[in-house]
Design a protein around this motif. Structure first.
Motif, short mmCIF file in Angstrom:
data_model
loop_
_atom_site.label_atom_id
_atom_site.label_comp_id
_atom_site.label_asym_id
_atom_site.label_seq_id
_atom_site.Cartn_x
_atom_site.Cartn_y
_atom_site.Cartn_z
N PRO A 139 6.63 10.88 21.49
CA PRO A 139 5.20 10.60 21.37
C PRO A 139 4.80 9.17 21.72
N PHE A 140 5.75 8.30 22.00
CA PHE A 140 5.39 6.90 22.15
C PHE A 140 4.62 6.67 23.45
N SER A 141 3.60 5.84 23.36
CA SER A 141 2.64 5.71 24.46
C SER A 141 3.30 5.25 25.75
N ARG A 142 4.31 4.38 25.66
CA ARG A 142 4.94 3.89 26.89
C ARG A 142 5.64 5.01 27.65
N ILE A 143 5.97 6.08 26.94
CA ILE A 143 6.57 7.27 27.56
C ILE A 143 5.47 8.27 27.93
N ALA A 144 4.64 8.62 26.93
CA ALA A 144 3.65 9.68 27.12
C ALA A 144 2.61 9.33 28.17
N ASN A 145 2.24 8.06 28.29
CA ASN A 145 1.24 7.66 29.27
C ASN A 145 1.72 7.83 30.71
N LYS A 146 3.03 8.01 30.88
CA LYS A 146 3.60 8.25 32.21
C LYS A 146 3.83 9.75 32.45
N LYS A 147 3.20 10.58 31.61
CA LYS A 147 3.35 12.04 31.70
C LYS A 147 4.80 12.46 31.50
N ARG A 148 5.47 11.76 30.59
CA ARG A 148 6.82 12.11 30.20
C ARG A 148 6.82 12.38 28.70
N GLY A 149 7.87 13.01 28.19
CA GLY A 149 7.84 13.39 26.79
C GLY A 149 6.66 14.32 26.53
N CYS A 150 5.98 14.12 25.40
CA CYS A 150 4.84 14.99 25.09
C CYS A 150 3.65 14.74 26.00
N TYR A 156 -0.12 16.99 22.99
CA TYR A 156 -0.25 15.54 23.06
C TYR A 156 -1.54 15.09 22.37
N GLN A 157 -2.66 15.62 22.82
CA GLN A 157 -3.95 15.27 22.23
C GLN A 157 -4.46 16.34 21.25
N ARG A 158 -4.08 17.62 21.48
CA ARG A 158 -4.62 18.72 20.68
C ARG A 158 -3.49 19.69 20.32
N PRO A 159 -3.57 20.30 19.13
CA PRO A 159 -2.51 21.22 18.72
C PRO A 159 -2.52 22.55 19.45
N GLY A 183 1.24 14.55 19.69
CA GLY A 183 1.79 13.27 20.08
C GLY A 183 1.03 12.08 19.54
N THR A 184 -0.30 12.15 19.51
CA THR A 184 -1.07 11.00 19.06
C THR A 184 -0.90 10.72 17.57
N GLN A 185 -0.39 11.71 16.82
CA GLN A 185 -0.06 11.45 15.42
C GLN A 185 1.18 10.58 15.29
N VAL A 186 2.03 10.59 16.29
CA VAL A 186 3.37 10.00 16.23
C VAL A 186 4.09 10.63 15.04
N TYR A 187 4.18 9.93 13.89
CA TYR A 187 4.81 10.52 12.70
C TYR A 187 3.91 10.42 11.48
N SER A 188 2.61 10.19 11.68
CA SER A 188 1.68 10.11 10.57
C SER A 188 1.25 11.51 10.14
N GLY A 189 0.68 11.61 8.94
CA GLY A 189 0.26 12.91 8.44
C GLY A 189 1.45 13.80 8.16
N ASP A 190 1.18 15.06 7.93
CA ASP A 190 2.24 16.02 7.62
C ASP A 190 2.51 16.92 8.82
N LYS A 221 6.36 5.21 8.94
CA LYS A 221 5.10 5.40 9.65
C LYS A 221 5.28 5.51 11.16
N HIS A 222 6.23 4.81 11.74
CA HIS A 222 6.15 4.72 13.19
C HIS A 222 7.47 4.76 13.93
N LEU A 223 8.60 4.71 13.24
CA LEU A 223 9.86 4.67 13.98
C LEU A 223 10.25 6.05 14.48
N GLY A 224 11.21 6.11 15.41
CA GLY A 224 11.53 7.35 16.11
C GLY A 224 12.47 8.27 15.38
N THR A 225 12.88 9.40 16.00
CA THR A 225 13.63 10.48 15.36
C THR A 225 15.07 10.60 15.79
N ASN A 226 15.44 9.99 16.88
CA ASN A 226 16.77 10.29 17.44
C ASN A 226 17.85 9.48 16.75
#
Length: 314
Positions: free
Chosen positions: A77-88, A120-123, A148-155, A309-314
């Protein structure tokens, strides 16, 4: 290191590989997964790409090394990836996913699984993606039920997962918000048809979770020994390739950002480790941390929801 000290996991997914190109793959791109016989558990290489030629080359190369399964990351979900149409960031473009898979299949030499999100933007983006994925022999769909825009916030959303499962004809795995055995059993009761569960960062917040789930007994003294052994091995092995002390400390603090959650007073535990300015100070802080009582499931859940709040999963 984790596989050596903590039991219960059936397989692991490696951090994603990217930028291997379409010619000869630089061996340095594969150091996390080659040679495969060094893995203590079955390990699935993961990649991030939008180039079918690159995916095919990586599949053939890893197949030659002995792997029979590779995972495509469509969830980062990270913007530097997703903004390049990669990942989510590729999820709003199901026609591009179709174009890539049309070139990859048939003839891909090993099994291909996909790790993704609800969108990415909508479920509801997942539904158009599933119309595409359902047409291919995808080995497993691992779904993290956030956008994706949630990253890891919310449930993470069980409702979103259930809706996707209704529309999916592929085997599915749950990923996200697993941090103790009680949470696992709740989700298992709701989704009894799911056979695979990916805890992600939750396995560092509670390194004993897989052991709890499988009923592997471990007393508190042994837990402390395992945590200490894991930290020392990780420090030693990371130090072989990271001689810079400040960077090495940063790596270890990132692990403890999660792992503090298994101890009572987790925020104070992490704050003490974060203040360390040398390896000796870090080791002293770890010794002090391991004198803390272990967190209850409620405390682990609170740390998971409020402290991460914001770190990754791998």
């Amino acid at each position: 290191a984790f596989a050596r000290h903590f039991q219960g996991l059936d397989e692991m997914y490696a951090p994603f590989i990217s930028g291997v190109g379409t010619g000869r793959i630089n061996p340095s791109k594969l150091t996390d997964v080659v040679p495969p016989e060094e893995n203590l558990l079955p390990t699935v290489p993961q990649f991030i790409s939008t180039d079918a030629r690159e995916i095919i080359l990586l599949g053939k190369t890893l197949g030659d090394y002995g792997y029979d399964h590779i995972n495509w990351n469509l969830g980062c979900p990270f913007s530097r990836i997703a903004n390049k149409k990669r990942g989510c960031g590729l999820l709003p473009y199901p026609d591009e996913i179709r174009r890539i898979l049309d070139q990859v299949f048939p003839g891909f030499p090993i099994r291909l699984s996909i790790k993704t999100r609800l969108g990415y933007q909508r479920p509801d983006e997942i539904f158009a993606v599933l119309e595409v994925l359902n047409q291919y022999p995808i080995h497993l769909l691992i779904l993290h039920p956030r956008i994706g825009t949630q990253v890891y916030s919310g449930d993470a959303s069980p409702e979103g997962f259930a809706a996707a499962m209704d529309a999916c004809r592929l085997p599915m795995a749950w990923n996200g918000d697993l941090y103790h055995a009680g949470r696992y059993h709740q989700l298992q009761q709701r989704f009894p048809q799911v056979q695979s569960w990916m805890p992600g960062r939750g396995i560092l917040i509670n390194p004993f979770m897989a052991m709890e789930i499988k009923g592997i007994p471990v007393d508190e003294k042994r837990k402390r020994e395992l945590l200490r052994g894991f930290c020392l091995e990780l420090l030693q092995e990371a130090g072989r390739t990271t001689p810079n002390e400040a960077r090495l400390l940063g790596y270890m603090k990132a692990v403890w950002y999660y792992m503090s959650g298994c101890l009572s007073g987790s925020r104070e535990v992490f704050a003490a480790i974060r203040r360390a300015h040398s390896i000796s100070e870090y080791l002293q802080a770890v010794d002090q941390a391991l004198q803390q009582p272990f967190a209850s499931h409620a405390e682990a859940e609170e740390y998971f929801k409020k402290g991460i709040k914001h770190l990754g999963t791998n």
